[in-house]
Design an enzyme around this catalytic site. Structure first.
Site, mmCIF file in Angstrom:
data_model
loop_
_atom_site.group_PDB
_atom_site.id
_atom_site.type_symbol
_atom_site.label_atom_id
_atom_site.label_comp_id
_atom_site.label_asym_id
_atom_site.label_seq_id
_atom_site.Cartn_x
_atom_site.Cartn_y
_atom_site.Cartn_z
ATOM 1 N N HIS A 77 16.640 64.372 55.654
ATOM 2 C CA HIS A 77 16.861 63.009 56.172
ATOM 3 C C HIS A 77 16.410 61.952 55.165
ATOM 4 O O HIS A 77 15.890 60.898 55.546
ATOM 5 C CB HIS A 77 16.128 62.790 57.504
ATOM 6 N N ASN A 150 18.904 63.420 66.946
ATOM 7 C CA ASN A 150 20.093 63.485 66.090
ATOM 8 C C ASN A 150 21.306 62.972 66.855
ATOM 9 O O ASN A 150 21.225 62.709 68.065
ATOM 10 C CB ASN A 150 20.368 64.934 65.667
ATOM 11 N N HIS A 341 7.129 61.216 64.238
ATOM 12 C CA HIS A 341 6.508 62.506 64.579
ATOM 13 C C HIS A 341 6.782 62.796 66.058
ATOM 14 O O HIS A 341 6.371 61.995 66.916
ATOM 15 C CB HIS A 341 4.998 62.409 64.309
ATOM 16 N N TYR A 364 5.705 67.504 61.278
ATOM 17 C CA TYR A 364 5.902 66.086 60.928
ATOM 18 C C TYR A 364 4.621 65.401 60.467
ATOM 19 O O TYR A 364 4.642 64.587 59.550
ATOM 20 C CB TYR A 364 6.542 65.336 62.102
#
Ligand code: HDE
Length: 700
Positions: A77, A150, A341, A364
């Protein structure tokens, strides 16, 4: 006293003056220590032609700071764009969650949303075939909640331990770093062909969902099953959804590839510009809610992230609207340093045991420490807007100056502060889920059906959507070199999804299906999965008005007026920049010359009447323009004068007495009834694409 800085993301629209700067008039340039600088353009040297002196502290400060301007790009990403906005609750959802942002109709919570591609590096293009990240930071009054989702509702793998393998396989191959931002290569298809749980997600990624027209026309999903917990401690399973107000629309593959070259910033430009002109992207946010008692009533496992809950089984309950209304002031400080996160939750939202989600909860925080540093939460874009206080101290780039001598708990010297939350406060308490199990490295049997939902997705597509999936897989496999890999994709994956899919792909890549399906693919459908539906409006759609010397200015201004009234963005495109002379002697401003106006950045074209149309028929750039619009299935409009240009581009049109629309080609002999003409053109644009005009080869 602990320091309580605040980050106040505005919830209101801000008109940004692009010429404006943050510098104060008359401001003097200084070093970082505040020393006024007399000359910033010449380094200190021994003689005008001599070597630069080490003593030049200003030069060294400037250049070393420059040397450290980058932080590591995200491992996935990396390419992203973001905007500020707000979430507004449209009802009271306190029956299912005690999270304060959903508790009251009309309540607004500031948000920062970052969209991204997954595989490409930070400098890659916006439009490769890829999943898009849809990460939302909610600055709630009870702490920051990150919903890191997503634009596709399922994921490739069922267990986070496989993530490094998946990403290594899809990223450029390590020996030569080829290809950039593309899954069309051997290592990706090798991995997926050996990992059948990827099949459902493959269907989505090979569909046009992976080629969004804009960020505002894509859906968002939280993917995993989460939990909502209400005030009484009652838990329900939930899946998060964002539905775009503008509808779900995509590019086609040939168009997306060309856009990557013609305008690599296509999506980020669209987002930035639409916010600047006040056309704020908007989504309806909602949840599918499954009471705990119904956890096992489906023929798939709610904890399996390769599965959706079909909307026909559990409808989406609306929670509110997500609106993006302010561009960041600084890309690096905000979009690059924002640190998401999935473990940043608030009271009323909790995790399920989805093994992919569980793994993300480790990953994360680690990545943010590496990327932004241990004090990432103190950076303005990451700070909660509510007060925060604890005994964490020091670390690289500490921004706060903590007061006093107490940084431990329990203490008496600071009167026991900061203290645990009092009874009655909406503090986070993990859901008291009963746990009982033996330690195993094993997946539940309920995770073992990898194909039924892949078939469900494929079956639910309109024929043109199926064709695009077939073409996309064929294209990707034709980019692969290793025959065994291609054969395995057909025999181990596709044949289990659909015979039509497997046999067409095999044919397109010069192979045969050599295996039988493990089970007969189901024939069920879920209509909500198809994108085959028109939009309510054409707001924000880019329309090219092809003009030139001798154009009929009345027809241009008449159509421009109607298009603008419908919210579209018409632009006059002509062979030359500047101004053109119309048939009636008036002049018309050209918005862009043809050379700077690639067809792929427009949603529709109107070939303006007048002498200009015949001249355009002799212009190769104009012919290429309309011919690309045609094969990409976009609405094309023109009156009889456009015939020569249409003929040159192999576009058939009737040019009858009345306005006609045949497969998105809007035509009339004489454009004197502009209102009817514009209405027919606008209706065609709502349809977005006319896929039957795309020749087979354009996608394959
Ligand atoms: Fe991510 N993912 N991810 N991911 N992900 C990251 O975090 C990871 C997964 C998603 O705009 C990284 O800050 C693991 C699913 C988005 O800043 C990293 C697994 C979903 C973003 C990471 C997954 C996502 C990331 C890289 C397997 C959809 C961009 C840099 C369990 C629900 C956020 C960073 C932004 C970013 C790890 C799978 C969405 C390395 C281990 C599933 C939108 O931490």
């Amino acid at each position: 006293m602990p320091t309580k800085p605040t980050n106040k993301p505005s919830v209101d629209a801000k008109t940004q003056n692009l010429e404006a700067d943050t510098h104060v008039p008359g401001e003097t340039m200084t070093t970082n220590q505040g020393l006024p600088i007399s000359d910033d353009q010449n380094s200190l040297r021994a003689g005008v032609r001599g070597p630069t002196l080490l003593e030049d502290f200003h030069f060294r400060e400037k250049i070393t700071h420059f040397d450290h301007e980058r932080i590591p790009e995200r491992v996935v990403h990396a390419r992203g764009v973001a905007a500020h906005g707000y979430f507004e609750a449209t009802g009271d959802a306190s029956d299912i969650t005690r999270a304060s942002l959903f508790g009251k109709k009309g309540k607004r919570t500031p948000v920062f949303v970052r969209f991204s591609t997954v595989a490409g590096s930070r400098g890659s293009a916006d439009t490769p075939r890829d999943v898009r990240g849809f990460a939302v930071k909610f600055y709630t009054d009870e702490g920051v909640w990150d919903l890191v989702g997503n634009n596709i509702p399922v994921f490739f793998i069922q267990d986070a331990i496989k993530f490094p393998d998946l990403i290594h396989a899809v990223k450029p191959e390590p020996n030569n770093e080829i290809p950039q931002a593309a899954s069309a290569h051997d290592t990706f298809w090798d991995f997926v062909s050996l990992t059948p749980e990827t099949t459902h997600m493959l269907m989505w990624v090979m569909s046009d969902r992976a080629l969004p027209r804009s960020l505002a026309t894509m859906q968002g999903f939280g993917i995993h099953t989460f939990r909502f917990i209400n005030k009484k401690g009652v838990s329900s399973f939930v899946k998060f959804h964002f539905k775009p107000k503008k509808g779900v629309f995509s590019q086609v593959w040939d168009e997306a590839q060309k856009t990557a070259g013609k305008d690599a910033d296509f999506h980020r430009r669209d987002l930035f510009e639409s916010i600047e002109r006040g056309d704020f992207p908007e989504w309806e946010m909602g949840v599918q809610v499954v009471p705990e008692a119904d956890e096992h009533k489906f023929d798939f496992d709610l904890l399996d992230p390769t599965k959706i809950i079909p909307e026909e089984l559990v409808p989406v309950r609306p929670l509110g609207k997500l609106v993006l209304n302010r561009n960041p002031d600084n890309y690096f400080a905000e979009t690059e340093q924002v640190a998401f996160h999935p473990g940043h939750v608030v009271s009323g939202i909790d995790f399920s045991n989805d093994p992919l989600l569980q793994g993300r909860l480790f990953s994360y925080i680690d990545t943010q420490i590496k990327r932004v540093g241990p004090n990432f939460a103190q950076i303005p874009i990451n700070r909660p807007t509510c007060p925060f206080s604890n005994n964490q101290r020091d670390g690289e780039s500490q921004q706060l100056i903590h007061q006093g001598r107490v940084s431990y708990f329990p203490n008496s010297l600071a009167k026991g502060c900061p203290a645990h939350s009092p009874e009655g406060m909406n503090a986070f308490r993990s859901h008291a889920e009963k746990m009982d199990g033996v330690k195993v490295r094993q997946r539940s049997d309920s995770f073992s059906d990898h194909f039924s939902q892949a078939s469900l997705f494929f079956n639910s597509m309109a024929q043109w959507e199926k064709n695009h999936i077939i073409s996309a897989i064929s294209f990707e496999l034709n980019q692969c070199q290793v025959m065994e890999v291609k054969q395995r994709v057909i025999d181990e994956l596709l044949v289990n999804v659909s015979d039509e899919l497997a046999s067409h792909v095999a044919n397109n890549i010069g192979l045969k299906v050599t295996a039988k399906p493990k089970a007969k693919p189901p024939t069920k459908t879920s209509p909500a999965l198809s994108m085959d539906r028109p939009a309510d409006s054409i707001k924000g759609r880019a329309v090219a008005i092809l003009a030139g010397e001798g154009v009929d200015s009345n027809a241009v201004s008449g159509l421009v007026k109607q298009l603008k009234a419908a919210g579209a963005l018409p632009e006059v495109i002509a062979p030359t920049a500047g101004k053109i002379k119309a048939a009636d002697g008036s002049t018309l401003k050209v918005d862009r010359p043809l050379t700077n106006a690639p067809s792929v950045v427009f949603d529709a074209v109107f070939v303006a009447p007048g002498a200009s149309a015949a001249a355009l028929a002799k212009n190769p750039v104009a012919i290429q323009f309309v011919s690309e619009m045609n094969v990409h299935g976009k609405p094309i409009a023109g009156a009889a004068e456009a015939k020569q240009l249409f003929d040159a581009a192999h576009i058939a049109a009737a040019f009858g007495k009345k306005v006609g629309s045949e497969n998105g080609i809007v035509s009339v002999a004489k454009a004197d009834d502009l209102e009817t003409f514009a209405k027919t053109f606008i209706d065609a644009m709502k349809q977005h694409r006319f896929p039957s005009r795309q020749p087979e080869t354009i996608n394959a």
